[in-house]
Design an enzyme around this catalytic site. Sequence first.
Site, PDB file in Angstrom:
ATOM      1  N   LYS A 194      -4.347  43.541 -26.246  1.00  0.00           N
ATOM      2  CA  LYS A 194      -2.897  43.742 -26.148  1.00  0.00           C
ATOM      3  C   LYS A 194      -2.172  42.401 -26.306  1.00  0.00           C
ATOM      4  O   LYS A 194      -2.275  41.521 -25.453  1.00  0.00           O
ATOM      5  CB  LYS A 194      -2.496  44.368 -24.812  1.00  0.00           C
ATOM      6  CG  LYS A 194      -1.068  44.871 -24.924  1.00  0.00           C
ATOM      7  CD  LYS A 194      -0.276  44.912 -23.657  1.00  0.00           C
ATOM      8  CE  LYS A 194       0.256  43.675 -23.102  1.00  0.00           C
ATOM      9  NZ  LYS A 194       1.508  43.163 -23.736  1.00  0.00           N
ATOM     10  N   GLU A 399       5.354  25.767 -12.267  1.00  0.00           N
ATOM     11  CA  GLU A 399       5.190  25.722 -13.716  1.00  0.00           C
ATOM     12  C   GLU A 399       6.515  26.127 -14.368  1.00  0.00           C
ATOM     13  O   GLU A 399       6.999  27.238 -14.159  1.00  0.00           O
ATOM     14  CB  GLU A 399       4.085  26.701 -14.133  1.00  0.00           C
ATOM     15  CG  GLU A 399       3.771  26.617 -15.602  1.00  0.00           C
ATOM     16  CD  GLU A 399       2.659  27.572 -16.033  1.00  0.00           C
ATOM     17  OE1 GLU A 399       2.683  28.747 -15.608  1.00  0.00           O
ATOM     18  OE2 GLU A 399       1.784  27.142 -16.795  1.00  0.00           O
TER      19      GLU A 399
END
Length: 490
Positions: A194, A399
């Site tokens: 995917k 992050e």
Amino acid sequence: MAIAKRTDLGAPAPFEYAPAPEATDHVTIAPKYDLFIGGRFVRAHSRRRFPTVNPATEEVLSEVAEADEADVDRAVTAAGDAFRTWSGLPAARRARYVFRLSRLIQERARELAVVETMDGGKPIKESRDVDVPLAAAHFFYYAGWADKLEWAFPNRRPRPLGVAGQVIPWNFPLLMLAWKVAPALAAGNTVVLKPAETTPLTAMLFADICQQAELPPGVVNIVTGAGATGALVTGHPAVRKVAFTGSTEVGKLIQRQVAGTGKRLTLELGGKAANVVFDDAPLDQAVEGIVNGIYFNQGHVCCAGSRLLVQESIVGPLLEKLKQRLGTLRLGDPLDKNTDVGAINSPQQLRKIEGLVNSGVEEGAELFQPACRLPERGYWFPPTLFTNVAQSSRIAREEIFGPVLSVLTFRTPDEAVEKANNTPYGLAAGVWTEKGSRILWMSERMRAGVVWANTYNRFDPTSPFGGYKESGFGREGGLQGLLPYVELAR
Ligand code: NDP
């Protein structure tokens, strides 16, 4: 798109470049893409589609099918059926197919690079010189292992696992596909992949390449969709091996989902890498490495050197050089061959970057951005650096996944190690020094899967890559990258 450059930093005025757009007339993007199941493009059972958008122009490039539970089940069944024949093929024949995929990626490199840039926003020079050649090199490298597995694992009998369910992110769409698909096929598994919702198009071209290579039907299946489709792939009971690259948050969800099922799992998650510069480092070279470490691919890089640790004695001259260099980066049309910084992948990601940058300002860090005009359409964020950053600040801990660098300082090597390791992540790090002994000393102590020395963001299919701590586990690339795809019998 003319970008005004800052010239008040004492730097020589940057060169002016005439536009050098890469041609797109050799590329055909279909208005609609179906799912790739059992070697054919098939309409989704859901009948639903979603648009994929060029983040540099906001233009809809294509409508892509959204796979539901029935579609994922069809894909896993096709992969399961294909596994019986694929795993039984003589290994040299499997090798030939994987090799053919590599050759076709090379042959169609220009088309793949342009589509990657249009769908994801990264500069064409990166997709052309990094993403696509490395993707071909991964297939080439693992084609070499396919008939040598007995040598890869001496005195053991390596056996493939079955159907691998693979979910990949949007920052390196084709390259992440290659990291996942190449070792799986070489080891005799079949796959259901995917791609990310915002960057499905090179995976669709890869499906076409699988047809062109006459890969047996069902060996590679590609189901497009959003996170829910990803969860259906990783959760399918007939999937024997799950490989995921993406955020730590979703990685943890998947780990919970597969717990107790006996599925093999590898997770390649986020990072907050330290790029450590000592006072004996060659400064100009280090500046190039710092820029490559954080502004490459707009900082949408899990191993981005997003925390710069500079030895206190050189912080002044290093920052001066770095700020001058930032003033020469060219931001704009990703299809222009001179562009250094392209578009942010999606409006959601842009909002995330803006939110974290605002938090940095609110927490008292000092912001620097070179003067540059952002194009009116599309999603853009200028190259940014923060000084006066506290270790506790969000921009030093979280992050950002954007072109944002946080600069911190240290005095001694011990302090550098302490600060570099002061993060829940452990994917990558960099060290800049002229002393080989110091490189070894630092790399033994930094808790990071990869430590680059006097360089940054170097990749090679023969080198294993992966994390410690919340950056995940398992390795991709190299001989180690085969291990998650085999069972070793005695
Ligand atoms: P995600 O982790 O959400 O996406 C990665 C992939 O997983 C995509 O294909 C996504 O589908 C799919 N996915 C989402 N939810 C699930 C689920 N529950 N089960 C299975 N698959 C799922 O990353 P995002 O794209 O949302 O980015 C968010 C943040 O993650 C970024 O800001 C960045 O910090 C980090 N990130 C890190 C990456 C890395 O390489 N380490 C790569 C990408 C992101 P869909 O595309 O439809 O969401």
